[in-house]
Design a protein around this motif. Structure first.
Motif: not given
Length: 216
Positions: A171-185
């Protein structure tokens, strides 16, 4: 417009922006109209008008139009999923589940407060890419988990806001902060944008100050 084959059926998903609820001037008539807002107040403000047509051997079996108000949802191959004789489709901030081929309503629920961009199959559930939240829901529309970033899930820099790869959600949000999640959140990576980089609000404020010839 998206056309596809499912079992012995031909299914079309179309946008009909010219349709007006309860109008005798509509060029096309559909078997079912889904609309739950106040008709007198909101009929001119239905921002998404999504049509589903089911055919067999090029003969129409059923048709329905879903009219919803809220953030507009584009019709793409990622805005709906068809399996188990049902279609799950994002329209504005709602997800509809309809039977195939009848297009009878199974359920309708608000998933994101503003709009749902896409729906993705994960194991036996779905992941919804909403504007405010990423949610995992069951096939009956029950929310399993929800994740919100530091900003909305729209990126003006051209980064892919939502992507599934290697059993993880990137994921990237509006400010280009990056996230990675697993399928359990669970959050596997939380990578904030460096504070030395100006976000769009900073740039806008500076431009406004320069325009007004005021000191920063």
């Amino acid at each position: 417009m998206v056309k596809l084959n499912y079992k012995n059926y031909q299914i079309e998903v179309i946008n009909d922006s010219n349709y007006t609820i309860n109008s005798i001037d509509n060029l096309k008539v559909y078997d079912t109209v889904f609309f739950q807002a106040n008709e007198d107040k909101d009929k001119l403000y239905s921002t998404s008008k999504c049509v589903i047509i089911v055919k067999k051997s090029d003969t129409k079996i059923a048709s329905a139009i879903i009219c919803e108000s809220g953030g507009v949802t584009a019709i793409t191959q990622k805005s709906f999923i068809i399996e188990d004789d049902r279609i799950w489709i994002c329209v504005c901030n709602k997800v509809y589940c309809l039977e195939i081929p009848s297009l009878d309503l199974v359920w309708r629920k608000e998933i994101d407060f503003i709009t749902n961009f896409s729906i993705h199959k994960v194991e036996e559930d779905f992941i919804i890419h909403g504007e405010l939240d990423i949610k995992r829901i069951t096939k009956s529309g029950e929310i399993i988990w929800s994740f919100g970033g530091r900003n909305i899930w729209v990126n003006p820099e051209g980064k892919t806001e939502f992507n599934i790869e290697n059993n993880t959600i990137h994921l990237f949000d509006f400010e280009s902060n990056e996230y990675i999640l697993d399928f359990n959140g669970n959050v596997l990576l939380d990578n904030p944008k460096p504070s030395t980089e100006k976000n769009w609000m900073d740039v806008l404020k500076i431009a406004q100050e320069i325009k007004k010839n005021k000191p920063l």
